[in-house]
Design an enzyme around this catalytic site. Sequence first.
Site, PDB file in Angstrom:
ATOM      1  N   ASN A  60      43.753   1.288 -17.350  1.00 45.52           N
ATOM      2  CA  ASN A  60      43.214   2.262 -16.410  1.00 45.52           C
ATOM      3  C   ASN A  60      43.407   3.677 -16.964  1.00 45.52           C
ATOM      4  O   ASN A  60      44.508   4.042 -17.368  1.00 45.52           O
ATOM      5  CB  ASN A  60      43.928   2.104 -15.063  1.00 45.52           C
ATOM      6  CG  ASN A  60      43.306   2.951 -13.969  1.00 45.52           C
ATOM      7  OD1 ASN A  60      43.260   4.170 -14.075  1.00 45.52           O
ATOM      8  ND2 ASN A  60      42.829   2.312 -12.924  1.00 45.52           N
ATOM      9  N   HIS A  88      38.595   1.658 -15.101  1.00 42.34           N
ATOM     10  CA  HIS A  88      39.661   0.764 -14.689  1.00 42.34           C
ATOM     11  C   HIS A  88      40.070  -0.059 -15.919  1.00 42.34           C
ATOM     12  O   HIS A  88      39.379  -0.023 -16.943  1.00 42.34           O
ATOM     13  CB  HIS A  88      39.163  -0.152 -13.570  1.00 42.34           C
ATOM     14  CG  HIS A  88      39.085   0.511 -12.227  1.00 42.34           C
ATOM     15  ND1 HIS A  88      38.922  -0.181 -11.045  1.00 42.34           N
ATOM     16  CD2 HIS A  88      39.162   1.816 -11.886  1.00 42.34           C
ATOM     17  CE1 HIS A  88      38.909   0.666 -10.025  1.00 42.34           C
ATOM     18  NE2 HIS A  88      39.043   1.883 -10.504  1.00 42.34           N
ATOM     19  N   GLU A 130      39.985  -3.240 -16.583  1.00 37.77           N
ATOM     20  CA  GLU A 130      38.996  -4.239 -16.997  1.00 37.77           C
ATOM     21  C   GLU A 130      37.777  -3.566 -17.625  1.00 37.77           C
ATOM     22  O   GLU A 130      37.227  -4.048 -18.630  1.00 37.77           O
ATOM     23  CB  GLU A 130      38.553  -5.082 -15.796  1.00 37.77           C
ATOM     24  CG  GLU A 130      39.682  -5.829 -15.094  1.00 37.77           C
ATOM     25  CD  GLU A 130      40.332  -5.039 -13.961  1.00 37.77           C
ATOM     26  OE1 GLU A 130      40.443  -3.787 -14.080  1.00 37.77           O
ATOM     27  OE2 GLU A 130      40.731  -5.651 -12.959  1.00 37.77           O
ATOM     28  N   SER A 161      44.568  -7.906  -9.570  1.00 40.17           N
ATOM     29  CA  SER A 161      43.342  -8.500  -9.025  1.00 40.17           C
ATOM     30  C   SER A 161      42.173  -7.519  -9.139  1.00 40.17           C
ATOM     31  O   SER A 161      42.281  -6.362  -8.731  1.00 40.17           O
ATOM     32  CB  SER A 161      43.603  -8.860  -7.565  1.00 40.17           C
ATOM     33  OG  SER A 161      42.505  -9.530  -6.990  1.00 40.17           O
ATOM     34  N   CYS A 197      39.036  -5.234  -8.651  1.00 40.19           N
ATOM     35  CA  CYS A 197      38.346  -4.589  -7.520  1.00 40.19           C
ATOM     36  C   CYS A 197      36.869  -4.974  -7.505  1.00 40.19           C
ATOM     37  O   CYS A 197      36.385  -5.664  -8.399  1.00 40.19           O
ATOM     38  CB  CYS A 197      38.473  -3.065  -7.652  1.00 40.19           C
ATOM     39  SG  CYS A 197      37.364  -2.361  -8.890  1.00 40.19           S
ATOM     40  N   CYS A 246      35.081  -4.013 -10.887  1.00 35.06           N
ATOM     41  CA  CYS A 246      35.443  -4.853 -12.037  1.00 35.06           C
ATOM     42  C   CYS A 246      34.992  -6.295 -11.821  1.00 35.06           C
ATOM     43  O   CYS A 246      34.572  -6.973 -12.770  1.00 35.06           O
ATOM     44  CB  CYS A 246      36.940  -4.773 -12.285  1.00 35.06           C
ATOM     45  SG  CYS A 246      37.463  -3.091 -12.704  1.00 35.06           S
ATOM     46  N   ASP A 275      41.436   7.624  -4.726  1.00 31.42           N
ATOM     47  CA  ASP A 275      40.009   7.346  -4.942  1.00 31.42           C
ATOM     48  C   ASP A 275      39.341   6.532  -3.848  1.00 31.42           C
ATOM     49  O   ASP A 275      38.187   6.772  -3.517  1.00 31.42           O
ATOM     50  CB  ASP A 275      39.771   6.706  -6.310  1.00 31.42           C
ATOM     51  CG  ASP A 275      40.547   5.429  -6.506  1.00 31.42           C
ATOM     52  OD1 ASP A 275      41.472   5.161  -5.711  1.00 31.42           O
ATOM     53  OD2 ASP A 275      40.241   4.697  -7.460  1.00 31.42           O
TER      54      ASP A 275
END
Lengths: 147, 147
Positions: free
Chosen positions: A41, A52, A54, A79, A81, A84, A144
């Site tokens: 990130n 992010h 990912e 996990s 979002c 992603c 965010d």
Amino acid sequence: MHSDPYMQAAIEQAQAGLAEGGIPIGSVIVHHGVILGKGHNRRIQKASAILHGEMDAFENAGRQPAHVYRESVLYTTLSPCDMCSGAILLYGIPKVVIGENKTFMGNEELLRSRGVDVQVLQDQVCIDLMQDFIAKRPELWNEDIGK
Amino acid sequence: MHSDPYMQAAIEQAQAGLAEGGIPIGSVIVHHGVILGKGHNRRIQKASAILHGEMDAFENAGRQPAHVYRESVLYTTLSPCDMCSGAILLYGIPKVVIGENKTFMGNEELLRSRGVDVQVLQDQVCIDLMQDFIAKRPELWNEDIGK
């Protein structure tokens, strides 16, 4: 060291992000045992709304052909979002290994509904990285998308 | 000129991408009438897996607080794919105006199911931009996610 070298590589990415003052989430994309891209990130470091962990791994994997994505596994410490998860679906990644979903539950349900093999490890190192960060910098974590 | 100045701005982004040799998809994010970020697909220009038009607009809008996203409208010349739809959901964008969904249908159903107001203009300029590109460069259009 995590027993899975790819999750370990994702954790090292999260730790690298933390060392830069960023949100400690890391990810790697693995094709037939070879890491194609690593990422973490970079919201804070690059004032980025889209990097992010990912997404940074996808970006660092470069411009791959469709068949490579479809034979790859994505590892992420947290996990994924909605964004992603959407990237995972766009590229047809068939399997996702998740460090933990206790501090944030992404869209695992959507991934599973589209046939993605989703495995959650509930790894304590991943949990501690996030919980320590959120306790220290709640204003960054909530910036965010709010609470 | 398109009668909607924000869709016109998104079309100009798509045209700028085409002029760079890229895929002609553009997007703008508008907050209370002010364009926060403009973007266009940069897959080819930057060998980027994540810089779709909408993602580039999010990135160029910078690091906004949650409430700003929740009061913004996203304009895009082409129906948003799974990844871009996920970004729209992550940030809680309440309204999306789409130039066309004839050459590619994204995940409008998911957006609507989560309460996003989705409007599709079927604008001929947007359709022609994509259809001309796909006819001329099918290998680029089919590279990342296949046919």
